[in-house]
Enzyme design. Sequence first.
Site, PDB file in Angstrom:
ATOM      1  N   SER A 240     -63.891 -79.889  64.305  1.00 55.04           N
ATOM      2  CA  SER A 240     -63.040 -79.203  63.347  1.00 55.04           C
ATOM      3  C   SER A 240     -62.493 -78.221  64.061  1.00 55.04           C
ATOM      4  O   SER A 240     -63.111 -77.622  65.283  1.00 55.04           O
ATOM      5  CB  SER A 240     -63.689 -79.117  62.044  1.00 55.04           C
ATOM      6  OG  SER A 240     -64.929 -78.021  62.118  1.00 55.04           O
ATOM      7  N   LYS A 241     -61.458 -77.557  63.439  1.00 49.87           N
ATOM      8  CA  LYS A 241     -60.832 -76.217  63.802  1.00 49.87           C
ATOM      9  C   LYS A 241     -61.999 -75.198  64.129  1.00 49.87           C
ATOM     10  O   LYS A 241     -61.737 -74.427  64.980  1.00 49.87           O
ATOM     11  CB  LYS A 241     -59.697 -76.077  63.026  1.00 49.87           C
ATOM     12  CG  LYS A 241     -58.314 -77.036  63.230  1.00 49.87           C
ATOM     13  CD  LYS A 241     -57.157 -76.158  62.680  1.00 49.87           C
ATOM     14  CE  LYS A 241     -56.173 -77.073  62.976  1.00 49.87           C
ATOM     15  NZ  LYS A 241     -54.725 -76.731  62.295  1.00 49.87           N
ATOM     16  N   ARG A 242     -62.786 -75.220  63.029  1.00 48.45           N
ATOM     17  CA  ARG A 242     -63.901 -74.248  63.353  1.00 48.45           C
ATOM     18  C   ARG A 242     -64.808 -74.358  64.490  1.00 48.45           C
ATOM     19  O   ARG A 242     -65.358 -73.174  64.925  1.00 48.45           O
ATOM     20  CB  ARG A 242     -64.635 -73.959  61.791  1.00 48.45           C
ATOM     21  CG  ARG A 242     -65.448 -75.316  61.822  1.00 48.45           C
ATOM     22  CD  ARG A 242     -66.263 -75.162  60.426  1.00 48.45           C
ATOM     23  NE  ARG A 242     -67.048 -76.119  60.003  1.00 48.45           N
ATOM     24  CZ  ARG A 242     -68.314 -76.477  60.451  1.00 48.45           C
ATOM     25  NH1 ARG A 242     -68.856 -75.350  61.048  1.00 48.45           N
ATOM     26  NH2 ARG A 242     -68.752 -77.449  60.107  1.00 48.45           N
ATOM     27  N   HIS A 243     -64.920 -75.557  65.035  1.00 49.14           N
ATOM     28  CA  HIS A 243     -65.733 -75.646  66.118  1.00 49.14           C
ATOM     29  C   HIS A 243     -64.910 -75.713  67.302  1.00 49.14           C
ATOM     30  O   HIS A 243     -65.452 -75.197  68.555  1.00 49.14           O
ATOM     31  CB  HIS A 243     -66.245 -77.364  66.042  1.00 49.14           C
ATOM     32  CG  HIS A 243     -67.092 -77.603  64.862  1.00 49.14           C
ATOM     33  ND1 HIS A 243     -66.982 -78.775  64.004  1.00 49.14           N
ATOM     34  CD2 HIS A 243     -68.155 -77.068  64.590  1.00 49.14           C
ATOM     35  CE1 HIS A 243     -67.855 -78.800  63.153  1.00 49.14           C
ATOM     36  NE2 HIS A 243     -68.683 -77.746  63.586  1.00 49.14           N
TER      37      HIS A 243
END
Length: 466
Positions: A240-243
């Site tokens: 995901s974007k946080r990753h």
Amino acid sequence: MTVVTRFAPSPTGFLHIGGARTALFNWLFSRHHGGRFLLRIEDTDRARSTRAAMDAIVEGLDWLGLRWDGDVVYQSQRLERHAAVAHRLLAEGNAYRCYCSPDELTAMRETARAEGRKMLYDGRWRDRDPSEAPPGVDPVVRFRAPREGETVVEDLVQGAVRVANDQLDDMVLLRADGTPTYMLSVVVDDHDMEITHAIRGDDHLTNAFRQTQLFLAMGWQPPAYGHIPLIHGPDGAKLSKRHGALGVEAYRDMGYLPEALLNYLMRLGWSHGDDEIISIAQAIAWFDIRGVGRAAARFDFDKLNALNGHYIREADDARLVDLIVPRIEAGLGGALDATAKDRLRRAMGGLKPRAKTINELADNAAFLVRPRPLSIDDKARKLMTDTARERLSRLAGALDAVEPWDEAGVEGAVRAFAAAEGATLGDIAQPLRAALTGTSVSPGIFEVAAVLGRPEAVGRVRDAAR
């Protein structure tokens, strides 16, 4: 046989990190075999495809250095060719017109769901006479898929993968408005572009069975498929974007070098022994698609940062200056002159070992070109006691007499001054660092003074003494 690979993104978003790795593997495979690497933009979804996304894909590949051979192929410009293949399949009995209404298809899906079956088209128009077609229904064209036996894909990564043909239904080739579907367009384009190897994410594995059937129905040779595992976050969850599931341009803006990002991506799922630092030339020589693992790779920013730090240390100083200048200028709100840029270049040897990203490098270097009087941060301000200011005032005079003005000359003068003051070197050097840099951490302070030059360095010391 000339190896021909392709990268075929849908321009419904920017070039994300998983797509960049797919492009890289295709590029490396073709270059390893002395073949060709083609770029095809699959923009048949006109509602979701955007020019901005198409431009971002091209720019992202260009920034990474993954240059393609020939012109970019836009799938939307080949719709007539795709439709012609569907009509040939109709004429040869390998496709048929389906007159199901939307309500019928909905009821079909609901019945399958209620009975716990896969929601497959039941083939009700497969053998019916078109004269029975209800009025007012524009038909779709469906592929007459084989119902007996199985379809086998000899995958370069996953090994032999098979599916029973009764688990696949008759897919739509042409929509009711006559436009071709993704599945048809991909097969026609892969054939016409003479693609020999299609390396893509393993979320396309189920598509490979249907596409293989279509290739065989046309009497064409399917490409050799290699379905690579997707990238997960460090916690094993879907990326995901946080990753880090960001567009390639975001990594550029965050200060990553393209060669570092490529090195990191090629090591996500592929390896060559214990080698961590792999140049592009080495990767081309060593790359083997059969060396790609079947397990999902895990994205780790710490490892990427470590690699980026390595490539920053190895980078040409002039190139690094060119990269940090726009970032520093944005922070200062003005353009740097030639003197300031030369100062950055001369300081780069001491700056780059301390940075993991270009942004960090720019932040660390900005003190060299900030206007006087220099602002001083809180930690540095604590070093500016009354005693320290008095010493800096006297030190300014000693520094003004240094000859020649270089690192050794400055160091000698500061050491002599400390001895004359009855102070330790640290008692003098720490306030001097604060005066010259505005911080309590920097490259060697004598090196900094030499890079700043006598007028700037002495001026900063006198500013701080006041």
